[in-house]
Structure formats: C-alpha cells, structure tokens
Design an enzyme around this catalytic site. Structure first.
Site, PDB file in Angstrom:
ATOM      1  N   THR A   1       0.821  -1.212   0.000  1.00 34.55           N
ATOM      2  CA  THR A   1       0.000   0.000   0.000  1.00 34.55           C
ATOM      3  C   THR A   1       0.857   1.265   0.000  1.00 34.55           C
ATOM      4  O   THR A   1       1.988   1.262   0.520  1.00 34.55           O
ATOM      5  CB  THR A   1      -0.880   0.014   1.271  1.00 34.55           C
ATOM      6  OG1 THR A   1      -1.455   1.310   1.415  1.00 34.55           O
ATOM      7  CG2 THR A   1      -0.071  -0.267   2.533  1.00 34.55           C
TER       8      THR A   1
ATOM      9  N   TYR B   1      -1.822   0.394  10.162  1.00 37.83           N
ATOM     10  CA  TYR B   1      -2.070  -0.320   8.900  1.00 37.83           C
ATOM     11  C   TYR B   1      -0.810  -0.296   8.025  1.00 37.83           C
ATOM     12  O   TYR B   1      -0.304  -1.334   7.602  1.00 37.83           O
ATOM     13  CB  TYR B   1      -3.260   0.318   8.166  1.00 37.83           C
ATOM     14  CG  TYR B   1      -3.401  -0.163   6.749  1.00 37.83           C
ATOM     15  CD1 TYR B   1      -3.703  -1.495   6.480  1.00 37.83           C
ATOM     16  CD2 TYR B   1      -3.215   0.703   5.661  1.00 37.83           C
ATOM     17  CE1 TYR B   1      -3.817  -1.949   5.174  1.00 37.83           C
ATOM     18  CE2 TYR B   1      -3.328   0.265   4.365  1.00 37.83           C
ATOM     19  CZ  TYR B   1      -3.625  -1.061   4.120  1.00 37.83           C
ATOM     20  OH  TYR B   1      -3.731  -1.507   2.828  1.00 37.83           O
TER      21      TYR B   1
END
Ligand code: UDP
Length: 334
Positions: free
Chosen positions: A119, A143
C-alpha cells in the site's frame, strides 16, 4: 493444456475477486483461499474455493500440494486505516503475523513466485509527491506499519532463499467496479470516500463528511491517486509474468500519477449520479496523509503496464452501477 493453478488469498474480497476473474480470463485457474471474514463466496466467479485462514499452515500446505500451485497472490488482510489506529493488535496479527505464517508455508512448500498487496500507506507523509518507490518507508498508522513489516520480511526471505521471488505492489486508492457490475466493493461498514459518496447519493446516508479542509493542498481537501480496479488487477497478471520470466524481486507503485482532491471527487460523483448530495466539512480523520500520488514510471517501463481507465468519471460510473445493483439486491432480500 491444463491451467496452471495460482493461489489467491483473500480472493473473495474486492481486489482479489477481480484478479481471480482476470487470472481465469488469461488461462490460469485461481484457487481462492478466504475465511470470508469480509469477503463473500459469491465473489468467486471462477476457479476453486477453499474456506480457511492463511495462518493455517497444514491447510495452506495441503492446498499448495493438491493443486500443484505455481504462484501465490496474497491479498487477505485488514485494510481500514482508522480501525488500525484503534485496533493495532488485530492489524499486526492479520497483516504481519499471519502473512509471516503464509510466507513460511510457501517457502517450506517450494513456492517461488509471490505477489504481495502492499500500500501507499507505507510512505506515510512523503516528502516528495509524486512519491517514487525509493522514498523512505515512514508509515504514520498501524495499517501502513503492518504492511511495511511484511515487505521487509519478503525482502529478507528473498535474499536468504534465492529461488523465491516476490513483487510488492503498493496500491494507491483503488476504486471502481467490474464493467458489468458483477464484482465491486461490498464492505459491511464502508469507509472509502467513493463508496460513501455514492451511498449518500443513493440516500443511505444523510450527508458525506469531508475529512479536513485545511490541508496544504490547492482546495484544502486531501489528495489521492484513484486507480480503477481493472487497471490494478492487470498489474498483478503482469507481475506474475515478470516473476516467471525475470526471476527477480521488485517493488512497484500502482497508481496513475494523477492526484484528485476530496472536493473534486465529490463534484464528479454529483455529476455522474445527478444527485446534489450534502457534503459537510469535518475535522481531519486520524492517520490520514495530506497528499498521496504515485510516481508510476517504474511499473510502466518495467512491467509494460498501460492503464486503460485513467478517468475519474469512468471510475465513478462503474462504482455507481455496482452500488445501484447492490441496493436493488438489498431491497429484494428485505
Ligand atoms: N474521506 C472523506 N470522507 C469520507 C471518507 C474519506 O473526506 O467519508 C477522505 C479521507 O480523509 C481521505 C480520502 O477521502 O483523505 C480517501 O479516503 P479513503 O478512505 O477512500 O482511502 P484512504 O486514502 O484512506 O486509503
């Protein structure tokens, strides 16, 4: 000729299901491993389905052997930034520890090709935008950190086990849906801007919250690089081909290199839907970066990736078709 089997963890989810669809279209057989915690069995349009967890070593090993798996594409993960701030243990467990267990099982079972969904959140607040792959990884939320851990693991493992190669694809903001509205995002508690904008247009919510109007961006709202799911999916197929032919580990950004502000997305969503839905300015959301736009030159030159849907209106149109279909289905079920 028999189809080669590719293990797709999280293949019943949003991105995995599109990639499984495309694997089948390109002559592979996707073997989807999913625990259906957020995914949905109906999203598996082609190939085989195995219900289970990526941290279940014996199950994963058996699946690899039974299907003679050639490569693994690993999606199964938790993905909500804000949730990761309040539930870090869950994020490290799912995205780092369970990924570690999966990678270990892959190594033990002689898997040589591994594609990892990473990501743009690994960059945190990048110094330079568009951000190149060489930018330092300084994530600002659990995250992003949980994904960095797995990227580092893969890097170390690829050095120690020279037969094992991986490609980490750092996704920017994936959006849109299958052109025929067979697949799309369907989270129980949606948090993504586009989904929430469209559901507000459908009347599911009274208003859309605009998180932050004081960012150092041209209109004060946060800027993201929205990429259509079908272009992102195509990158995975190219990554598999690269691993097979080049046998090298690589990291690529997946984005168009075009930034769109929250205000621009809201305006485009109003145009596409024809609904002038309410959008209200609110405080910034914890864990959000002001601007994330990909420098995507590397994936274009190295993988030959050519985006086909770099058009915000088209992205929203496909998502809109999908959202309307979901709403109809919900009505029928009631
Ligand atoms: N956003 C917003 N309102 C919402 C949801 C998101 O203003 O209801 C903003 C969010 O703060 C971020 C951008 O839209 O700046 C994209 O957020 P999203 O959750 O879609 O993806 P992320 O960039 O967090 O992965």
């Amino acid at each position: 000729m028999a189809r080669e089997n590719i293990l797709v963890t999280g293949g019943a989810g949003y991105i995995g299901s599109h990639v499984a669809r495309d694997l089948y279209g390109k002559g592979f057989n996707p073997v989807v491993l999913d625990n259906l915690s957020t995914g949905c069995r109906d999203n598996v349009l082609y190939g085989d389905f195995v219900l289970g967890n990526i941290n279940d070593g014996p199950l994963v090993a058996r699946t690899i052997r039974e299907y003679n798996i050639r490569g693994v594409i690993h999606f199964a993960a938790s993905i909500v930034v804000e949730e990761s701030v309040s539930r870090p243990l869950e994020y490290y467990e799912n995205n780092s520890l369970n990924a570690f267990r999966l990678v270990k099982t892959c190594i033990e079972n002689d898997i040589r090709e591994f594609v990892f969904s990473s990501t743009a959140a690994v960059y945190g607040i990048p110094e330079k935008v568009p951000v190149p792959e060489t930018a330092p990884m300084i994530p600002i939320n659990p995250y992003g950190k949980s994904k960095v851990v797995t990227e580092m693991l893969l890097q170390d493992v690829s050095v120690a086990y020279p037969g094992f190669h991986y490609i980490a694809l750092r996704y920017f903001n994936v959006a849109g849906a299958d052109g025929e509205a067979r697949l799309g995002q369907n989270y129980r508690k949606p948090t993504h801007l586009m989904t929430l904008a469209l559901r507000t247009a459908l009347g599911d919510y009274p208003e859309l919250k605009i998180f932050g109007r004081d960012y150092p961006t041209p209109d004060g709202t946060a800027v993201r690089d929205y990429i259509h799911i079908d272009d992102l999916s195509a990158a995975h197929l190219l990554a598999l081909g690269y691993l097979k032919n080049e046998k090298k580990s690589r990291v690529f950004n997946c984005g168009y290199g075009v930034g769109r502000s929250v205000a621009e997305v809201v305006a485009a969503a109003r145009e596409v839907t024809g609904v002038d839905f309410r959008a209200v300015p609110c405080d910034r959301r914890p864990g959000d970066a002001p601007e994330l736009v990909a420098d995507s030159r590397l994936i274009r030159t190295e993988l030959g990736w050519i985006p086909r849907f770099n058009d915000l209106h088209y992205i929203i149109e496909t998502a809109w078709k999908w959202e309307k279909k979901l709403k109809e289905e919900r009505k029928v079920r009631k």
